[in-house]
Design a protein around this motif. Structure first.
Motif, PDB file in Angstrom:
ATOM      1  N   ASP A 274       2.066   9.888   2.710  1.00 32.77           N
ATOM      2  CA  ASP A 274       0.720   9.329   2.562  1.00 32.77           C
ATOM      3  C   ASP A 274       0.546   8.688   1.187  1.00 32.77           C
TER       4      ASP A 274
ATOM      5  N   LYS B  63       2.440   5.396   1.114  1.00 28.71           N
ATOM      6  CA  LYS B  63       1.734   4.356   1.860  1.00 28.71           C
ATOM      7  C   LYS B  63       0.593   3.769   1.025  1.00 28.71           C
ATOM      8  N   LYS B  64      -0.120   4.637   0.355  1.00 31.07           N
ATOM      9  CA  LYS B  64      -1.235   4.155  -0.472  1.00 31.07           C
ATOM     10  C   LYS B  64      -0.735   3.293  -1.626  1.00 31.07           C
ATOM     11  N   ARG B  65       0.335   3.739  -2.282  1.00 32.11           N
ATOM     12  CA  ARG B  65       0.842   3.040  -3.471  1.00 32.11           C
ATOM     13  C   ARG B  65       1.640   1.789  -3.137  1.00 32.11           C
TER      14      ARG B  65
ATOM     15  N   MET C 282      -0.007  -0.279   1.370  1.00 32.17           N
ATOM     16  CA  MET C 282      -1.311  -0.910   1.551  1.00 32.17           C
ATOM     17  C   MET C 282      -1.447  -2.239   0.812  1.00 32.17           C
TER      18      MET C 282
END
Length: 398
Positions: free
Chosen positions: A112, A115-117, A120
């Protein structure tokens, strides 16, 4: 066996086709919108990307909860083909390589936090990315077991040294996935690392000149002389690099095929319009038997390529690796693209050879198709091994 697209997927396909016709092709037609590397310039690209987002056609391959549309591979096959009716199409929808494959693997195996770093910003279109695997001889290419770039553990960091080349998009990329050797284990010796353009310890040695037009960021040679990566930026786990390449490259090969069928169809579209109009020896070229043979053969080969691509897409949607199906599609589509654009240039004569159409652009671009993501000969080796193992089961309908 029904090849009809479900209504929702057909709706996406028709909307993508209309967007390409109404928005992208007029931009493509004006060479003032091209950059110095024969790709779409940043200003018109930004405008088209904003329109694609507004139209609900952005990042079709990504889940809806991450800002995409969540289409299955079968839907992507139909839509990507329509996108590449324009030479600039896929990048306008955030469906171009290498971002397409990088987004997919990051979504599939990233944590997670990763994915954010790392993911996205690519989905949002804020940054571009690259996949750094291929090396000069004697390093790895189609055979990742030959990779020589090393990552050595020092304290709480991995320190990376090595040499990569022909890294697509590197000159414009902000986020990178890097394959490096962490041990001599034949199956667990590779690890995938995530790093940012602004980190020290690496450089772009050169942007390698190529025969054809270039993707944004070109194809670059990279030197790593002490890049440091923290454990949190290891993708999957230490020693899982070969898995990462397998997860990424199979679908990525097929999405190439999806896009290339669009270029092949565009080539024939240009030629078809011309031969229906151009007259010679008292009739249109389209009425000449020799012209009909050329068009008919090219059209048939494109349809074979499309069916193989769709078969492989359906297998991926069923959760299979589809190695055999993807390899068959890769060989057929790559060869068909070259044949289709060559036929189109022949039928258009001097006009096809000139820059009055995009045929010469597609012709130069097409030659790479038999090389990238595994040369055709490598994929034929895969098919040979499969046949020798399976025998008549190679053609099983299940």
């Amino acid at each position: 066996m029904d090849f009809t697209l479900p209504p929702a997927l057909e709706d996406y396909r028709t909307r993508v086709r209309a967007f390409v016709s109404q928005e992208i092709l007029p931009i493509e037609a004006d060479r003032a919108n091209w950059d110095e590397h024969e790709n779409i310039a940043e200003a018109p690209l930004a405008l088209l990307r904003a329109k694609a987002k507004a139209a609900g056609l952005w990042a079709l391959q990504m889940p809806r909860e991450l800002g995409g549309q969540g289409l299955p591979f079968v839907g992507l096959a139909a839509c990507y083909e329509e996108m590449n009716r324009s030479i600039f199409g896929p990048v306008c929808f955030n469906a171009a390589a290498p971002d397409d494959g990088n987004m997919r693997v990051l979504n599939q195996v990233g944590t997670d936090a990763q994915k954010k770093r790392w993911l996205m910003p690519i989905i949002n279109g804020d940054v571009r990315s690259a996949f750094a695997m291929t090396e000069p001889h004697p390093g790895g290419g189609s055979d990742p077991s030959m990779i020589r770039t090393k990552a050595e553990r020092k304290g709480d960091r991995w320190v990376i040294t090595g040499h990569k080349w022909f890294i697509t998009g590197a000159d414009a990329a902000q986020h990178f996935i890097l394959m490096a050797r962490t041990s001599d284990d034949p199956r667990k010796g590779l690890t995938a690392f995530l790093f940012d353009r602004d980190q020290p310890g690496w450089r772009i040695e050169r942007r390698i000149p190529i025969m054809g037009p270039e993707e944004h960021g070109g194809h670059c040679e990279l030197i790593f002389d002490g890049l440091e990566v923290a454990d949190e930026n290891v993708l999957m786990g230490v020693g899982d690099g070969l898995k990462v390449t397998q997860i990424r490259l199979g679908p990525a090969r097929l999405t190439h095929c999806m896009r290339w069928t669009g270029l092949a169809k565009r080539s024939l579209e240009i030629a078809g319009d011309y031969v229906k109009e151009r007259r010679s020896f008292g009739t249109t070229l389209a009425e000449h038997e020799g012209v009909q043979w050329l068009l008919g053969e090219a059209a048939m080969q494109i349809e074979i390529a499309r069916l193989l691509t769709m078969r492989a897409a359906a297998e991926l949607d069923r959760g299979h690796f589809a190695r055999k199906e993807v390899s068959m599609a890769k060989v057929q589509v790559a060869e068909t693209l070259g044949k289709a654009v060559d036929t189109a240039i022949q039928l258009c004569g001097a006009r096809g050879y000139s820059r009055d159409t995009v045929l010469e652009w597609i012709y130069r671009y097409a030659r790479q198709a038999r090389l990238v993501d595994g040369a055709s000969e490598v994929h034929k080796m895969v098919l040979s091994r499969a046949y020798l193992q399976e025998g008549d089961g190679f053609w099983d309908w299940s």
